[in-house]
Write a protein that holds these residues in place. Sequence first.
Motif, short mmCIF file in Angstrom:
data_model
loop_
_atom_site.label_atom_id
_atom_site.label_comp_id
_atom_site.label_asym_id
_atom_site.label_seq_id
_atom_site.Cartn_x
_atom_site.Cartn_y
_atom_site.Cartn_z
N ALA A 109 0.96 -1.30 0.08
CA ALA A 109 -0.20 0.01 0.11
C ALA A 109 0.95 1.15 -0.06
O ALA A 109 1.67 1.45 0.89
CB ALA A 109 -0.94 0.06 0.98
N PHE A 110 0.59 2.30 -0.80
CA PHE A 110 1.13 3.46 -0.92
C PHE A 110 2.68 3.39 -1.16
O PHE A 110 3.51 4.35 -1.14
CB PHE A 110 0.97 4.24 0.10
N ALA A 111 3.11 2.28 -1.62
CA ALA A 111 4.89 2.07 -1.96
C ALA A 111 4.95 2.71 -3.00
O ALA A 111 4.40 2.62 -4.16
CB ALA A 111 4.97 0.63 -2.20
N HIS A 112 6.08 3.89 -2.79
CA HIS A 112 6.34 4.53 -4.12
C HIS A 112 7.92 4.41 -4.36
O HIS A 112 8.51 5.30 -5.06
CB HIS A 112 5.94 6.17 -3.72
N SER B 102 -2.96 12.19 5.83
CA SER B 102 -4.57 11.92 5.32
C SER B 102 -4.78 10.51 5.04
O SER B 102 -3.74 9.90 4.72
CB SER B 102 -4.80 12.89 4.02
N ILE B 103 -5.97 10.09 4.65
CA ILE B 103 -6.58 8.70 4.40
C ILE B 103 -5.86 8.38 3.01
O ILE B 103 -5.59 6.95 3.04
CB ILE B 103 -7.98 8.68 4.40
N ASP B 104 -5.65 9.04 2.16
CA ASP B 104 -5.07 8.42 0.72
C ASP B 104 -3.51 9.14 0.52
O ASP B 104 -3.48 9.28 -0.47
CB ASP B 104 -6.00 8.99 -0.33
N GLU B 105 -2.99 8.92 1.57
CA GLU B 105 -1.44 9.28 1.53
C GLU B 105 -0.49 8.61 2.08
O GLU B 105 -1.10 7.92 2.98
CB GLU B 105 -1.13 10.83 2.24
N HIS B 136 -7.10 4.23 3.91
CA HIS B 136 -7.62 3.09 2.85
C HIS B 136 -7.21 1.74 3.48
O HIS B 136 -7.76 0.96 3.17
CB HIS B 136 -7.40 3.45 1.66
N GLU B 137 -5.73 1.67 3.94
CA GLU B 137 -5.47 0.35 4.09
C GLU B 137 -5.79 -0.18 5.45
O GLU B 137 -5.41 -1.39 6.03
CB GLU B 137 -3.91 0.38 4.24
N ILE B 138 -6.57 0.67 6.45
CA ILE B 138 -7.03 0.11 7.74
C ILE B 138 -8.45 -0.36 7.50
O ILE B 138 -9.37 0.41 7.16
CB ILE B 138 -6.68 1.20 8.69
N GLN B 139 -8.92 -1.46 8.17
CA GLN B 139 -10.17 -1.80 8.13
C GLN B 139 -10.98 -1.53 9.43
O GLN B 139 -12.28 -1.41 9.37
CB GLN B 139 -10.15 -3.42 7.68
N ASP B 140 -10.29 -1.68 10.50
CA ASP B 140 -10.96 -1.37 11.75
C ASP B 140 -10.10 -0.77 12.82
O ASP B 140 -8.91 -0.49 12.58
CB ASP B 140 -11.45 -2.72 12.23
N TRP B 141 -10.81 -0.59 13.99
CA TRP B 141 -9.98 0.08 15.21
C TRP B 141 -8.65 -0.91 15.62
O TRP B 141 -7.69 -0.07 15.91
CB TRP B 141 -10.89 0.30 16.38
N PRO B 142 -8.79 -2.29 15.80
CA PRO B 142 -7.67 -2.91 15.85
C PRO B 142 -6.48 -2.66 15.17
O PRO B 142 -5.29 -2.57 15.56
CB PRO B 142 -8.03 -4.42 16.24
N GLU B 143 -6.91 -2.66 13.99
CA GLU B 143 -5.82 -2.32 12.86
C GLU B 143 -5.26 -0.97 13.13
O GLU B 143 -3.88 -0.76 12.89
CB GLU B 143 -6.31 -2.64 11.55
N LEU B 144 -6.02 0.13 13.37
CA LEU B 144 -5.48 1.30 13.73
C LEU B 144 -4.82 1.26 14.86
O LEU B 144 -3.59 2.18 14.93
CB LEU B 144 -6.76 2.38 13.79
N LYS B 145 -5.01 0.55 15.55
CA LYS B 145 -4.11 0.48 17.05
C LYS B 145 -2.68 -0.16 16.88
O LYS B 145 -1.72 0.39 17.02
CB LYS B 145 -4.82 -0.48 18.13
N VAL B 146 -2.63 -0.96 15.74
CA VAL B 146 -1.33 -1.49 15.43
C VAL B 146 -0.51 -0.58 14.66
O VAL B 146 0.44 -0.39 14.83
CB VAL B 146 -1.68 -2.77 14.61
N ALA B 147 -1.28 0.27 13.87
CA ALA B 147 -0.61 1.13 12.93
C ALA B 147 -0.12 2.35 14.02
O ALA B 147 0.93 2.93 13.70
CB ALA B 147 -1.65 2.04 11.87
#
Lengths: 227, 336
Positions: A109-112, B102-105, B136-147
């Motif tokens: 994802a987002f790899a540039h 941002s969500i798409d960066e 976009h690459e995150i699907q739920d709160w647990p994944e956001l926690k990992v991020a």
Amino acid sequence: MTDSPLQPGVSLDAKALGVAALNRHLRELQMAENEPAVRILGLMGQHGLATGIANEVRIELIGMAGSNFGMLNAAADLDLTGDAGSCCGHSMTGGGILVRGHVGHSAAAFAHGGFIGVHGTAKSACGLFLNGADVVVRQAVGDFAARGMRSGNLVLGSDVGNGLGQDCTGGTIYVRGTVASISDCLREARMKEADSMRLGLLLVRAGIKGAVAKDFRIYRPRVKSEE
Amino acid sequence: MRCALDDLIFSAAPMGESSVELASHSTVLSWPMATGNVATGKKHFQQAVPLWSRRPPMNPTDASWPAYCGLLKDFGIPLQSNVAALESLSVTNVPVRFAKRSIDEPYVAMEIETAEAVEINCVKKTGKLSVAHFPHEIQDWPELKVAIECLREIASSHTPIGIGIPAGDVAADILNALAAKADYVVLEFPETTTGTDLDFILWGVSTARAACTRIANFPIYVDAPILELDHFVKLLAVGASAVTIDALARQCLPAPTTAPSSIPRGMLSGLGTFPSAPAPSVSPLETKLQEIISCLSGQLARLQLSELRQLNKSHLRALTETAARLCGIEPLAVSV
């Protein structure tokens, strides 16, 4: 010399060291071109392994990596014998990641920049917002591969799920198997000599043998006038 | 237009005590240490004043940009910006920098590593509408926690990682953000300033603070178009930890200058450099900022509070039922 336990040719247990300490040592690691790779054993699904490495180092990892494996990688060559979780190679800008197993969703994802090779399957959103990196997946990929792709090359060596190339604006997608559904913004293009050569090189880099360029179809986003 | 914020007043000062002079006021971004953290705990980011800038009123190419950034630095006001926007500034003008993804960066290593705080923005904008949306690459709160864990480890252990959410009924989101070990939350309000919108801001901040019962001083950064001095103070009392000064700056400072392409070109251009216009003064904004700080200090002194963190909505009274309902405080008793 540093006091780091990580030196070229050394094997270390990730479980004993912990992710934060291991990553810190990996980021400080420096090695010459002819020195043997560092080996990391004992991977048990830890998240955020081998992230943000900016030095040209070679690291072999054995076991299962969790989410965000190789995130923000800028120069390291990571060779994982095992599976990786979601967001493998997220936002990477250089170097290479080879996963000799399966990867979770949103791989690359987002790899540039750089290269990501996967010998197994990839779940949904493989190549999400891909923006310049080269990605090769040998086995099947899930839905919405290449979503929002802007540039780079995505090689899919087997079947592909629904919505391939949704909101895609650039780059090249090579597909060998069947595609469940293709987004309207993609069109099939003719494989040119340069495409064929590039594909061959990517397959070699991923260590995939037995696949030839003529088995693949090539897709590119439609230009504005075609839509 | 009168709004519910105008219908809030501060309660009377306690009787029989001498007034307290306050030396400094600060909001502190503090957070529980992450697993594997090696920091000593002394490196917490300190917010000097409860103000910040998120959507500056000018571009980095504008003449007033260095002066604006210098002003922020002098006051200790953080600026949310990317590295490139600050590269041309002299060291004396570089303010504390917050980063936003941002969500798409993609994440950018340098942006993360050099920021004092990093926000993972979870807002999707479709036209004028802002809705909550995971990156976009995150699907739920647990994944956001990992991020967040991964980002914290990359950024350095003492860099706060926050979550940006659109304002509204955010109680569940705040609880999830706390569970995901976010260090702060950014409440994003629309950029409009009608009375109804100010009521929405009051309710939004109050709702967010009410959800933070588990961590009393959990930092809530408010991005809202506030213009009035006492509105800043009242929002801080209702529950904001810091409020943006962007709308105020937009009002005080001249409109951004046009691009250098407006400089005449042609035969005469070779005769000498075209005299550039002097950089617009930022002193009107400086005056306003000083007024906000003195208004806040004065209010704290009147309430005999030694720290800004002690200020809360129990110090407010509502003159109308609407204001009382919006922020859940006691209406002022009316003698019959």
